[in-house]
Design a protein around this motif. Structure first.
Motif, PDB file in Angstrom:
ATOM      1  N   ARG A   1       0.846  -1.211   0.000  1.00 38.01           N
ATOM      2  CA  ARG A   1       0.000   0.000   0.000  1.00 38.01           C
ATOM      3  C   ARG A   1       0.875   1.253   0.000  1.00 38.01           C
ATOM      4  O   ARG A   1       0.583   2.233  -0.696  1.00 38.01           O
ATOM      5  N   ILE A   2       1.948   1.235   0.791  1.00 39.26           N
ATOM      6  CA  ILE A   2       2.862   2.390   0.845  1.00 39.26           C
ATOM      7  C   ILE A   2       3.484   2.620  -0.532  1.00 39.26           C
ATOM      8  O   ILE A   2       3.552   3.744  -1.021  1.00 39.26           O
ATOM      9  N   LYS A   3       3.922   1.538  -1.165  1.00 35.78           N
ATOM     10  CA  LYS A   3       4.538   1.658  -2.499  1.00 35.78           C
ATOM     11  C   LYS A   3       3.533   2.212  -3.503  1.00 35.78           C
ATOM     12  O   LYS A   3       3.871   3.077  -4.315  1.00 35.78           O
ATOM     13  N   ARG A   4       2.291   1.755  -3.412  1.00 35.97           N
ATOM     14  CA  ARG A   4       1.279   2.241  -4.357  1.00 35.97           C
ATOM     15  C   ARG A   4       1.001   3.727  -4.145  1.00 35.97           C
ATOM     16  O   ARG A   4       0.898   4.494  -5.104  1.00 35.97           O
ATOM     17  N   LEU A   5       0.872   4.147  -2.890  1.00 35.97           N
ATOM     18  CA  LEU A   5       0.644   5.569  -2.608  1.00 35.97           C
ATOM     19  C   LEU A   5       1.808   6.405  -3.136  1.00 35.97           C
ATOM     20  O   LEU A   5       1.604   7.462  -3.751  1.00 35.97           O
ATOM     21  N   TYR A   6       3.038   5.920  -2.931  1.00 31.94           N
ATOM     22  CA  TYR A   6       4.228   6.640  -3.422  1.00 31.94           C
ATOM     23  C   TYR A   6       4.185   6.761  -4.946  1.00 31.94           C
ATOM     24  O   TYR A   6       4.456   7.821  -5.513  1.00 31.94           O
ATOM     25  N   GLU A   7       3.818   5.675  -5.611  1.00 31.10           N
ATOM     26  CA  GLU A   7       3.784   5.700  -7.077  1.00 31.10           C
ATOM     27  C   GLU A   7       2.687   6.611  -7.612  1.00 31.10           C
ATOM     28  O   GLU A   7       2.782   7.100  -8.743  1.00 31.10           O
ATOM     29  N   GLN A   8       1.641   6.863  -6.816  1.00 31.48           N
ATOM     30  CA  GLN A   8       0.555   7.736  -7.268  1.00 31.48           C
ATOM     31  C   GLN A   8       0.901   9.219  -7.107  1.00 31.48           C
ATOM     32  O   GLN A   8       0.190  10.066  -7.628  1.00 31.48           O
ATOM     33  N   MET A   9       1.971   9.515  -6.385  1.00 33.85           N
ATOM     34  CA  MET A   9       2.359  10.922  -6.195  1.00 33.85           C
ATOM     35  C   MET A   9       3.080  11.432  -7.446  1.00 33.85           C
ATOM     36  O   MET A   9       3.877  10.710  -8.045  1.00 33.85           O
ATOM     37  N   PRO A  10       2.812  12.700  -7.834  1.00 28.91           N
ATOM     38  CA  PRO A  10       3.513  13.261  -9.005  1.00 28.91           C
ATOM     39  C   PRO A  10       4.956  13.634  -8.662  1.00 28.91           C
ATOM     40  O   PRO A  10       5.284  13.857  -7.505  1.00 28.91           O
ATOM     41  N   GLU A  11       5.792  13.715  -9.682  1.00 26.97           N
ATOM     42  CA  GLU A  11       7.181  14.168  -9.511  1.00 26.97           C
ATOM     43  C   GLU A  11       7.226  15.693  -9.463  1.00 26.97           C
ATOM     44  O   GLU A  11       6.402  16.340 -10.118  1.00 26.97           O
ATOM     45  N   PRO A  12       8.177  16.327  -8.782  1.00 29.47           N
ATOM     46  CA  PRO A  12       9.153  15.689  -7.899  1.00 29.47           C
ATOM     47  C   PRO A  12       8.512  15.313  -6.570  1.00 29.47           C
ATOM     48  O   PRO A  12       7.648  16.042  -6.081  1.00 29.47           O
ATOM     49  N   LYS A  13       8.930  14.195  -6.000  1.00 23.77           N
ATOM     50  CA  LYS A  13       8.320  13.738  -4.751  1.00 23.77           C
ATOM     51  C   LYS A  13       9.406  13.311  -3.766  1.00 23.77           C
ATOM     52  O   LYS A  13      10.512  12.940  -4.173  1.00 23.77           O
ATOM     53  N   TYR A  14       9.055  13.403  -2.499  1.00 28.49           N
ATOM     54  CA  TYR A  14      10.049  13.208  -1.440  1.00 28.49           C
ATOM     55  C   TYR A  14       9.476  12.302  -0.348  1.00 28.49           C
ATOM     56  O   TYR A  14       8.262  12.186  -0.195  1.00 28.49           O
ATOM     57  N   VAL A  15      10.398  11.688   0.407  1.00 28.07           N
ATOM     58  CA  VAL A  15      10.007  10.772   1.478  1.00 28.07           C
ATOM     59  C   VAL A  15      10.772  11.138   2.746  1.00 28.07           C
ATOM     60  O   VAL A  15      11.996  11.290   2.717  1.00 28.07           O
ATOM     61  N   ILE A  16      10.045  11.316   3.848  1.00 27.57           N
ATOM     62  CA  ILE A  16      10.667  11.424   5.167  1.00 27.57           C
ATOM     63  C   ILE A  16      10.309  10.162   5.934  1.00 27.57           C
ATOM     64  O   ILE A  16       9.134   9.803   6.046  1.00 27.57           O
ATOM     65  N   SER A  17      11.328   9.481   6.436  1.00 23.13           N
ATOM     66  CA  SER A  17      11.109   8.322   7.294  1.00 23.13           C
ATOM     67  C   SER A  17      11.135   8.821   8.730  1.00 23.13           C
ATOM     68  O   SER A  17      12.155   9.321   9.206  1.00 23.13           O
ATOM     69  N   MET A  18       9.993   8.712   9.426  1.00 25.89           N
ATOM     70  CA  MET A  18       9.862   9.281  10.782  1.00 25.89           C
ATOM     71  C   MET A  18       9.843   8.170  11.817  1.00 25.89           C
ATOM     72  O   MET A  18       8.909   7.364  11.851  1.00 25.89           O
ATOM     73  N   GLY A  19      10.867   8.108  12.650  1.00 24.00           N
ATOM     74  CA  GLY A  19      10.880   7.178  13.776  1.00 24.00           C
ATOM     75  C   GLY A  19      11.628   5.891  13.495  1.00 24.00           C
ATOM     76  O   GLY A  19      11.875   5.511  12.348  1.00 24.00           O
ATOM     77  N   SER A  20      11.995   5.231  14.580  1.00 22.67           N
ATOM     78  CA  SER A  20      12.836   4.037  14.489  1.00 22.67           C
ATOM     79  C   SER A  20      12.185   2.915  13.692  1.00 22.67           C
ATOM     80  O   SER A  20      12.873   2.200  12.950  1.00 22.67           O
ATOM     81  N   CYS A  21      10.872   2.727  13.852  1.00 21.80           N
ATOM     82  CA  CYS A  21      10.212   1.624  13.136  1.00 21.80           C
ATOM     83  C   CYS A  21      10.389   1.777  11.632  1.00 21.80           C
ATOM     84  O   CYS A  21      10.758   0.834  10.938  1.00 21.80           O
ATOM     85  N   SER A  22      10.110   2.997  11.149  1.00 27.94           N
ATOM     86  CA  SER A  22      10.222   3.237   9.718  1.00 27.94           C
ATOM     87  C   SER A  22      11.691   3.240   9.268  1.00 27.94           C
ATOM     88  O   SER A  22      12.014   2.802   8.165  1.00 27.94           O
ATOM     89  N   ASN A  23      12.572   3.709  10.138  1.00 30.93           N
ATOM     90  CA  ASN A  23      14.002   3.783   9.773  1.00 30.93           C
ATOM     91  C   ASN A  23      14.633   2.400   9.650  1.00 30.93           C
ATOM     92  O   ASN A  23      15.403   2.139   8.727  1.00 30.93           O
ATOM     93  N   CYS A  24      14.306   1.520  10.611  1.00 29.00           N
ATOM     94  CA  CYS A  24      15.032   0.239  10.623  1.00 29.00           C
ATOM     95  C   CYS A  24      14.249  -0.928  11.232  1.00 29.00           C
ATOM     96  O   CYS A  24      14.811  -1.997  11.441  1.00 29.00           O
TER      97      CYS A  24
END
Ligand code: SF4
Length: 164
Positions: A81-104
């Motif tokens: 679902r995350i990948k699909r949402l990312y692919e639906q965003m127009p360019e240029p697009k950016y990602v912030i990974s917030m918190g330890s769970c998302s980081n690693c």
């Protein structure tokens, strides 16, 4: 201009600089959260932190967003679902990974069979914000870091020359 003189002037700059400045001053994140970190993200959008002053205005559709803040535990079930949402965003697009769970994988890193060990295994990450959970000030720091990355400068201000 450094000071107001009352005299009309001309501002010279480059189109690239204007576009980068506009891009960095109107970051629209997708309204999207996964777990406890998302509560801190919602707190960041509240009036006491006022991220509107940076041009950060959450959007309800990925087609209107240029930033996704991955705030929370990324399970294998949510990864697609995350990948699909990312692919639906127009360019240029950016990602912030917030918190330890998302980081690693965070506290689930060792025994969480259901948890992806970092969202960067699914989508490219521009800025990592550490913490469990990071406070709103830390997320704001991540947004400022993203602005620096977009403009390539430590300040979002435009370099301008004045000609009288
Ligand atoms: S990093 Fe901590 S606060 Fe954030 S989602 Fe994981 S367990 Fe919750």
């Amino acid at each position: 201009m450094a000071e107001k003189t009352g005299e009309a002037g001309v501002i010279l700059t480059r189109v690239d600089d204007v576009l980068q400045w506009a891009n960095s001053s109107s970051i629209w994140p997708l309204s999207f959260g996964l777990a406890c970190c998302a509560i801190e993200m919602m707190g960041t959008y509240a009036s006491s932190f006022d991220v509107d002053r940076f041009g950060v205005i959450p959007r309800a559709s990925p087609r209107q967003a240029d930033l996704i803040i991955v705030s929370g535990t990324v399970t294998f079930k949510m990864a697609d679902r995350i990948k699909r949402l990312y692919e639906q965003m127009p360019e240029p697009k950016y990602v912030i990974s917030m918190g330890s769970c998302s980081n690693c994988g965070g506290p689930y890193w060792e025994h969480g069979y259901h948890v992806v060990k970092g969202v960067d295994r699914i989508i490219p990450v521009d800025v990592y914000v550490p913490g469990c959970p990071p406070r709103p000030e830390a997320l704001i720091g991540g947004i400022l870091k993203l602005q620096e990355k977009i403009t390539g400068k430590s300040s979002p201000e435009l370099p301008i020359e004045t000609v009288k």
